[in-house]
Scaffold this motif. Structure first.
Motif, short mmCIF file in Angstrom:
data_model
loop_
_atom_site.label_atom_id
_atom_site.label_comp_id
_atom_site.label_asym_id
_atom_site.label_seq_id
_atom_site.Cartn_x
_atom_site.Cartn_y
_atom_site.Cartn_z
N SER A 134 1.40 35.72 48.27
CA SER A 134 1.87 37.11 48.32
C SER A 134 3.32 37.20 47.87
O SER A 134 4.13 36.32 48.15
N ARG A 135 3.66 38.28 47.17
CA ARG A 135 5.06 38.51 46.78
C ARG A 135 5.91 38.86 47.99
O ARG A 135 7.13 38.89 47.89
N HIS A 136 5.26 39.19 49.10
CA HIS A 136 6.03 39.71 50.24
C HIS A 136 6.27 38.69 51.34
O HIS A 136 6.62 39.06 52.46
N ASN A 151 4.75 49.66 35.42
CA ASN A 151 5.73 49.72 36.50
C ASN A 151 6.35 51.11 36.64
O ASN A 151 6.55 51.60 37.75
N VAL A 152 6.65 51.73 35.51
CA VAL A 152 7.25 53.07 35.57
C VAL A 152 6.24 54.05 36.17
O VAL A 152 6.61 54.90 37.00
N GLU A 153 4.98 53.91 35.78
CA GLU A 153 3.95 54.80 36.34
C GLU A 153 3.82 54.60 37.86
O GLU A 153 3.77 55.57 38.62
N LYS A 154 3.80 53.33 38.28
CA LYS A 154 3.69 53.04 39.72
C LYS A 154 4.87 53.66 40.46
O LYS A 154 4.71 54.25 41.54
N SER A 208 4.64 43.87 40.89
CA SER A 208 4.53 42.67 40.04
C SER A 208 5.83 42.51 39.26
O SER A 208 6.77 43.28 39.43
N CYS A 209 5.86 41.51 38.41
CA CYS A 209 7.07 41.15 37.66
C CYS A 209 7.61 42.32 36.83
O CYS A 209 6.85 43.17 36.36
N CYS A 210 8.92 42.34 36.61
CA CYS A 210 9.53 43.41 35.79
C CYS A 210 9.32 43.17 34.30
O CYS A 210 9.53 44.07 33.49
#
Ligand code: SF4
Length: 447
Positions: free
Chosen positions: A159-161, A235-238, A213-215
């Motif tokens: 997990s990323r978190h 990413n921008v949409e999220k 997720s990753c940039c």
């Protein structure tokens, strides 16, 4: 015809050519490559800022190899010959183009004398390398594949978190989103923790990005525009879907990516993203000015500060530009050049200088003249020797100030400096969030 009349006639007779700040076509920068005068303003820090030769160079790549082709002036010529079909890609040519952290030092150096788009030309060269099927480098390709498969640069399935701790308060829904980035999510977790705790301390409620997720910094930086654009759009949409007004990052690479390169990829202005992008330095500075963050706890340290490229000369807002170039290279309509003026130079120092007990000892290469550690923009994956060389050179400069701690604002810099610092050396490396958190009365790292 008099000379004056001839000049006037030339002015009107010179055909105009289209010109756009678009890195997807190297020919947009043909004029820039043709008009590089090899003055080496991209290599040296201006003598007016530099008392001696010890720290006089601004270009990590050219300092590393001491050969012109590694500097911007060499690559401007390489680009011209590639464009004219006079050069073919080879392993060595790829090394020349990719052994470079694209730190922007050449760009601000060049624009002090000429208004050449050196930084964008170097980005466009990498895009051409990928368009021609030659680039990027093997390690960078693997990183991009990892992002595609797992959403992170390491190919990790965890997990990323996992950086989160019980004491950190994260909201389900908030006006602010915190985006830690891959390096702080997986390797330098203490930096994500310090930033999150600092946001808590500052009274800033934050949420995390759903399906974070990753940039995509590495994909963009190595010229894989298609992969980078796909990531940018998602990413921008999220982020827009969250309805949050502000995105806070703690990584200088993520900051540059969201604030400058996403708009560049999406062909929009930074102002049209639909949300504001802030580094934790800006969020903390705002909170401090509003009286929500107190920095009254003494931090009895002598520190020096390394201006990470992404929060300094590389973070001016993006604005798409299309126009025409005519007589003597003049362009219409007028273009506001990006010269690294929006860097977070002053607010960072304002915060540090207001911490009781803390003494800031500046290096000679500072602000837009700072020497990049060469850890970012995909460099360390294929050129670890260059990353180690530049970090060592910067550490030497940092330690020569007499400071005990080198403070920076990016996990890539922290990680790169950590990797070259001898274990027995008591000199410490810290992230600015750790220092600010300590000043706010809470421990958040090793410093
Ligand atoms: S500063 Fe600009 S014009 Fe001068 S050598 Fe470097 S790229 Fe060329």
């Amino acid at each position: 015809m008099s000379v004056i009349d001839k000049i006037h006639q030339d002015r009107f007779d010179t055909p105009k050519t289209p010109f756009a700040l678009d890195i997807e076509d190297l020919s947009n920068f043909e004029y820039d490559m043709q008009h590089c005068i090899k003055c080496k303003g991209c290599y040296w820090v201006d003598h007016t800022y530099m008392p001696g030769m010890e720290n006089a160079v601004r270009c990590p790549s050219n300092l590393w190899k001491e050969f012109d082709s590694y500097g911007a002036f060499g690559k401007m010529r390489i680009g011209l010959h590639l464009l004219n079909g006079e050069l073919e890609w080879s392993d060595h040519l790829l090394e020349l183009i990719y052994a470079d952290p694209l730190c922007g030092a050449c760009d601000v150096g060049c624009k002090r004398n000429l208004d050449l788009e050196t930084g964008l030309t170097l980005e466009a060269l990498r895009v051409k390398a990928v368009q021609d099927g030659a680039g990027p480098m093997p390690g960078q390709k693997k990183v991009i594949a990892n992002i595609r498969e797992t959403g992170n640069i390491y190919g990790a399935s965890a997990s990323r978190h996992s950086w989160m701790t019980e004491e950190i308060r994260v909201a389900e829904k908030a006006d602010t989103v915190y985006f830690p980035g891959c390096l702080s999510s997986y390797q330098k977790k203490e930096l994500a923790q310090s930033t999150a705790m600092l946001l808590n301390r500052s009274g800033i409620d934050f949420m995390l990005l759903p399906e974070e997720s990753c940039c995509g910094n590495v994909a963009f930086s190595v010229g894989d525009i298609a992969a980078a654009r796909e990531i940018a759009m998602k990413n921008v949409e999220k982020m827009r879907n969250t309805g949050a007004k502000t995105l806070v990052v703690s990584c200088a690479e993520c900051y540059r990516m969201w604030k400058v390169d996403y708009p560049k990829l999406l062909k929009i202005r930074t102002a049209d993203l639909g949300f504001e992008v802030k580094h934790i330095i800006e969020a903390a500075h705002d909170a401090w000015q509003e009286g929500k963050l107190s920095l009254r706890n003494p931090v009895n340290l002598q520190i020096t500060y390394h201006d990470s490229c992404g929060v300094s000369r590389l973070c001016d807002d993006w604005e798409p530009y299309e126009g025409e170039r005519g007589w003597m290279g003049t362009i219409e309509p007028g273009l506001t050049r990006r010269r690294g003026r929006q860097g977070l130079y002053q607010i960072t120092r304002e915060l540090l200088e207001n911490i009781p007990g803390l003494e800031l000892k500046e290096m000679q290469r500072t602000r837009e003249n700072a020497l990049c550690c060469a850890g970012g923009r995909g460099t360390s994956f294929d050129f670890p020797e260059l990353s180690a060389f530049s970090a060592t050179e910067r550490l030497r400069e940092a330690e020569s100030t007499g400071a005990e701690v080198l403070v920076t604002a990016c996990p890539w810099c922290v990680s790169n400096f950590d990797s070259v610092k001898p274990e027995e050396d008591p000199f410490e490396i810290a992230d600015i969030a750790q220092i600010l958190l300590k000043a706010a009365g809470q421990e958040g790292g090793t410093v």
